[in-house]
Write a protein that holds these residues in place. Structure first.
Motif, PDB file in Angstrom:
ATOM      1  N   TRP A 153       0.816  -1.219   0.000  1.00  0.00           N
ATOM      2  CA  TRP A 153       0.000   0.000   0.000  1.00  0.00           C
ATOM      3  C   TRP A 153       0.849   1.268   0.000  1.00  0.00           C
ATOM      4  CZ3 TRP A 153      -5.237   1.357  -0.103  1.00  0.00           C
ATOM      5  CH2 TRP A 153      -6.067   0.284  -0.404  1.00  0.00           C
ATOM      6  N   GLU A 173      -0.448   2.764  -3.474  1.00  0.00           N
ATOM      7  CA  GLU A 173      -1.398   3.871  -3.348  1.00  0.00           C
ATOM      8  C   GLU A 173      -0.737   5.159  -2.836  1.00  0.00           C
ATOM      9  OE1 GLU A 173      -3.632   1.639  -5.098  1.00  0.00           O
ATOM     10  OE2 GLU A 173      -4.576   3.552  -4.501  1.00  0.00           O
ATOM     11  N   ALA A 188      -0.155   8.376  -5.179  1.00  0.00           N
ATOM     12  CA  ALA A 188      -0.945   9.587  -4.936  1.00  0.00           C
ATOM     13  C   ALA A 188      -0.031  10.783  -4.668  1.00  0.00           C
ATOM     14  CB  ALA A 188      -1.903   9.370  -3.767  1.00  0.00           C
ATOM     15  N   LYS A 219      -9.608   0.947  -2.068  1.00  0.00           N
ATOM     16  CA  LYS A 219      -8.973   2.022  -2.837  1.00  0.00           C
ATOM     17  C   LYS A 219      -9.848   3.266  -2.878  1.00  0.00           C
ATOM     18  CE  LYS A 219      -5.917  -1.096  -5.124  1.00  0.00           C
ATOM     19  NZ  LYS A 219      -5.476  -1.838  -6.281  1.00  0.00           N
ATOM     20  N   PHE A 242      -9.604   4.833   0.486  1.00  0.00           N
ATOM     21  CA  PHE A 242      -8.327   5.554   0.598  1.00  0.00           C
ATOM     22  C   PHE A 242      -8.436   6.952  -0.025  1.00  0.00           C
ATOM     23  CE2 PHE A 242      -4.200   6.784  -1.177  1.00  0.00           C
ATOM     24  CZ  PHE A 242      -3.376   6.695  -0.055  1.00  0.00           C
ATOM     25  N   GLU A 243      -9.057   6.999  -1.214  1.00  0.00           N
ATOM     26  CA  GLU A 243      -9.225   8.302  -1.887  1.00  0.00           C
ATOM     27  C   GLU A 243     -10.058   9.257  -1.046  1.00  0.00           C
ATOM     28  OE1 GLU A 243     -10.776   7.764  -5.888  1.00  0.00           O
ATOM     29  OE2 GLU A 243      -9.137   6.339  -6.290  1.00  0.00           O
TER      30      GLU A 243
END
Lengths: 476, 485
Positions: A347, A351, A355, A391, A394-395
């Protein structure tokens, strides 16, 4: 590797320290301030002004010394290096000469070509930086002394490197160490980490070193590599043409990819070093060294080993995460809340780094704290949400700063684990795709992925994929 | 009333009693300077306006009753001390009209105690000289004989006190620059232990030897001035953090039972007979006062002048590199590029003696010569320091002449630098050893020139030599004589 000549490289690195104030006065070291706004009688070299040593500089030097396996000199001496230049207000630079603060260190590097190798560090000494010349349009020059008296460590290696790859591996490791220690911001563009390279060649088997040239103005790892490689080729050409390499300083021009001679040995300086009578010897007690040693952070090499060994990350993950201290600390904080290092590293490297890269942010500015990220991972683990939904969660965390649980609750993203509900969707999917059902039953088992996808789609991602898979297998 | 017969403490009493105002005192002082300085040239800059303004403030303080030690008392300092708003030239053309943005610590301490700074005193350029003939502001004259030098480099500091221009001054002493002029001018001068007084803001000549020292008309004033300027200063890493005693407190402790050493290397055959006579008489006085006198030896004395000049010049060559025409002071540039500007500026800005010392010092530090000269000199310095350490385990303090001759004629030694350097032979060793020493009047030569007596004390034992000096001063009246001007 050249078949006829052995390449010999030694590096001198100037590490600008991140102390709040200058090495010999109380002026601020902040970069990019108004010309000559951060000066006082001491750093302007006014008559009668005297230097007073900033203890933090000594502490930072001890840190660097310990992290590079040096011996710390119990009593080191500041010396004056005398030469005239307009950016040098006193007409001498306060540096160290005969008794530097650190000596006899080493770093271990790994290169693909050669594997592991130990490279010697001759010495690390403390010194002050000079000011900056500003060239005006009317051909005159002005002096900005904001940088004068800024603390530097000069790290001098043994001439132990035999290729540009080794030189770069050494530099990257040294860079990582000083940034890890928090004593340097590592910014190559602003000159916080500057490198000069001494390059020479000699026929294989020859013991004496060849005549070296000193390469300056190398402000990126890429340029350093280019400049060294250019210099090796140039020296080979000189020798092949029956001429001799001249000892000189050469300035690298990154645009042209070539270096040019700055000054010849006929202008070689006699710096007339002598102990600075304005400063006392620097006494470093064994207690102080021990205190500093205890305060040292775990360094990247140690982390790398620990990640690969103790916590079992793959070499690649361990390398990426350990290379940057804030990233490593982020990762370790995530693991602290959710003890599955591999999932955490997936992760963090996927991610989180993705990001951050999109938003051009540093890890320190990441809106998803380690604890918030761990909150997501825990909900995947207990099957509250699927990896896919995670996901999305997470956003949302990135945007709102809310916890995973708040977002799951608010958006109704809780995974469906009710067998009846999933069964109903599975039935729908089977009914809606008769052709695929026929093909599957005909032996095309790869289509299972398609069916699971359809179930997930129909459930808006909330169906537990494992359960969907099981039910599909049963029904088909 | 002739104010210049008064001591600092007498002035203070009159100021506190309201018999005298600081404005009056300062005006009298400025008048005395005006009346005498065309003959002496002791001042480079007289700051009348600033002095009168400071005197007015002092009078207010005196009126409120909260007046520190030097409130309202006119004092002058050697032009080597940086002073805010008043130019600091160091006797050099290269700093002509240079105005410092800060006060030297010693000057700041004078001001804190309420002193009125009336001006900046003449000196050998960058303190390099023993006669005050090497100044861009011209030669200083000895108040006892205007054709003679006052000694140097703090010649202005000694001449100004001797002539009653000011009651006390600050000088600096690198190889005798306070003691030798004090001796030649018949006043009291003290070189404290290295590290006793901050060097911050004092223009550096030879950093490991330079020390600030007071000059006054009597021992008590000298003690008072030392007490004001002494003390640790975080801005000078070489200043020492050790408590400052009250130097006036036990000034009359006497010398009974003290053991005084006479280093035989200082009583040489070539010593001027008048000086020998005066010093011998002083020894007798001390014996009468109850001190025991013994002969001692400082075996490395012969090497001290050579050792001193190597170290001092080496340090000077580096200390004076900052005068390059780039940021302040003189700049001469006929457009020949950077090196040309450096050469023209330094050629025009420095006098001959300064150039000589920069060149010799540069040579002594050069690659290939460093070991033979600078490093060897440092080793000799260690031996000289050890000599003093050994001798101080046997005696309380040392007694010696200050200079081998009384004040010499202006121009007499200008063309013989070596002879000039030898005039510091008795003062230099204490700078190398870092210990304290003082000069006090002990007689006059046949042609009425003052002769000084040197007392050399243990490190940080300024109080002890001041007590010994005070005992001598009480027993004699040499300091009562003043030159006619």
């Amino acid at each position: 590797m050249n078949s006829r000549y052995e390449v010999v490289i030694g590096l001198e690195v100037h590490v600008q320290l991140t102390t709040r104030t200058k090495i010999f006065c109380g002026c601020s070291t902040e970069f990019g301030q108004g010309v000559n706004s951060q000066t006082c009688p001491v750093c302007l070299g006014l008559p009668g002004a005297l230097p007073v040593l900033n203890r933090q500089v000594v502490e930072d030097a001890i840190k660097a010394g310990l992290a590079t396996n040096c011996q710390i000199t119990p009593r080191s001496i500041f010396a004056r290096k005398n030469y005239f230049y307009p950016d040098l207000p006193k007409g001498y630079q306060i540096s160290q000469f005969e008794l530097p603060i650190c000596e006899h260190g080493w770093l271990d590097i790994e290169t693909e070509e050669l594997g592991g190798k130990r490279l010697g560090i001759t010495r690390i000494h403390m010194e002050e930086d000079a000011g900056k010349l500003l060239h005006n349009s009317d051909n005159s020059s002005s002096v900005d002394l904001n940088r004068a008296c800024t603390p530097l460590l000069e790290v001098v290696s043994e001439p132990d490197m035999r290729s540009s790859e080794e030189a770069i591996a050494y530099l990257k490791q040294l860079h990582q160490i000083v940034v890890y220690l928090g004593i340097c911001d590592g910014n190559l563009d602003e000159g916080s980490f500057r490198c000069d390279a001494n390059v020479s060649i000699r026929p294989w088997g020859q013991k004496e070193l060849g005549t070296r040239s000193e390469l300056k103005n190398l402000n990126s790892f890429r340029y350093i590599k280019q400049a060294i490689e250019y210099e090796v080729e140039r020296q080979i050409d000189v020798i092949d043409a029956g001429e001799k390499v001249v000892q000189e300083t050469r300035l690298f021009d990154p645009d042209a990819g070539v270096s040019r001679s700055m000054r010849g040995k006929e202008e070689a300086h006699d710096y007339r070093y002598f102990p600075d009578p304005d400063l006392l010897p620097v006494d470093v007690s064994a207690d102080w060294i021990e205190q500093v040693r205890k305060s040292l952070p775990e360094l990247s090499t140690a982390k790398l080993q620990r990640y690969q060994g103790e916590i079992g990350l793959p070499a690649y993950d361990a390398g990426v995460i350990s290379s940057d201290r804030p990233l490593a600390e982020y990762f370790e904080a995530v693991v602290k809340h959710y003890n599955n290092p591999k999932i955490c590293s997936n992760w963090v490297m996927g991610e989180v780094l993705g990001a951050l890269k999109d938003k051009k942010l540093e890890i320190s500015a990441c809106p998803v704290t380690p604890e918030l990220l761990a909150g997501v991972l825990i909900r995947i683990d207990d099957k509250t949400i699927s990896g896919k939904i995670a996901k999305t969660v997470f956003e949302k965390i990135w945007q709102t700063g809310n916890t995973a649980d708040q977002i799951i609750e608010e958006k109704g993203l809780k995974q469906v684990t009710d067998t009846g509900a999933i069964e109903a969707i599975v039935d729908e999917v089977i009914a809606a795709n008769p052709d695929q059902v026929a093909e599957y039953r005909g032996g095309k088992e790869k289509l299972m992925g398609f069916f699971v996808g359809q179930v997930m789609k129909a459930s808006k991602g909330k169906a537990n994929p494992g359960m969907a898979n099981q039910l599909l297998k049963k029904k088909l | 009333m002739k104010f210049h017969d008064l001591s600092i403490q007498e002035m203070r009493q009159k100021l506190l009693a309201g018999e005298l105002t600081s404005i009056e005192l300062t005006q009298q002082c400025l008048q005395r300077i005006k009346a005498t300085d065309s003959q002496l040239n002791a001042f480079i800059t007289v700051c009348e306006e600033e002095a009168l303004a400071a005197a007015a403030v002092a009078d207010q303080q005196l009126a409120t009753g909260s007046a520190p030690l030097l409130t309202g008392i006119p004092i002058a300092v050697k032009d080597i001390f940086n002073t805010l708003d008043v130019r600091t030239t160091c006797g050099s053309k290269i700093l002509d009209n240079y105005i410092s943005p800060y006060d030297a610590t010693a000057v700041a301490k004078l001001r804190e105690q309420g002193a009125v700074i009336v001006g900046k005193l003449n000196m050998d350029e960058f303190a390099m000289g023993s006669s005050s003939e090497n100044s861009a502001a011209g030669v200083v004259h000895n108040p006892w004989d205007l054709e003679r030098v006052p000694g140097g480099s703090s010649g202005g500091s000694a001449a100004a006190v001797a002539s009653g221009q000011v009651v006390a001054t600050l000088g600096t002493d690198t190889g005798g620059s306070v003691r030798q002029p004090a001796s030649h001018c018949g006043v009291v001068g003290l070189k404290p232990t290295y590290g006793r007084v901050s060097r911050y803001g004092v223009i550096a000549y030879a950093s490991s030897l330079d020390q600030v020292g007071p000059v006054a008309g009597n021992v008590a004033d000298c003690a008072l001035m030392l007490g004001v300027v002494a003390g640790y200063d975080p801005a000078d890493s070489t200043s020492v953090d050790c408590p400052v005693p009250d130097y006036l407190e036990n000034l009359n402790a006497g010398v009974a039972g003290k053991k005084i050493g006479l280093p035989k290397e200082y009583f040489i055959d070539g010593l001027d007979p008048d000086i020998k006579k005066a010093v011998d008489a002083a020894i007798e006085t001390y014996q009468q006062l109850g001190a025991e006198v013994v002969s001692v030896t400082l075996p490395h004395t012969d090497y001290s002048v050579a050792c001193y000049y190597l170290i001092a010049m080496a340090e000077a060559s580096s200390n004076l590199a900052r005068y390059d025409g780039v940021r302040f002071g003189l700049r001469q540039d006929s457009g020949d590029g950077l090196i040309g500007m450096y050469q023209q500026t330094r050629s025009a800005g420095f006098g001959d003696e300064v150039k000589r010392r920069i060149m010799l010092g540069t040579y002594a530090l050069s690659s290939g010569y460093y070991e033979a000269y600078y490093l060897k000199a440092q080793k000799v310095r260690t031996l000289i320091r050890q000599d003093f350490h050994d001798v101080f385990s046997q005696v309380d303090f040392l007694l010696t002449p200050v200079a081998p001759t009384p004040a010499f004629k202006i121009g007499e030694k200008v063309n013989d630098p070596l002879q000039m350097y030898l005039s510091d032979i008795f003062t230099i060793p204490t700078n190398l050893a870092g210990t304290c020493a003082m000069s006090l009047p002990c007689g006059f030569s046949k042609n009425e020139l003052p002769i000084g007596l040197q007392l050399i004390g243990k490190p940080f034992a300024e109080a002890e030599i001041l007590q010994a000096a005070y005992a001598f001063e009480q027993a004699t009246d040499w300091n009562k004589r003043v030159p006619e001007l």
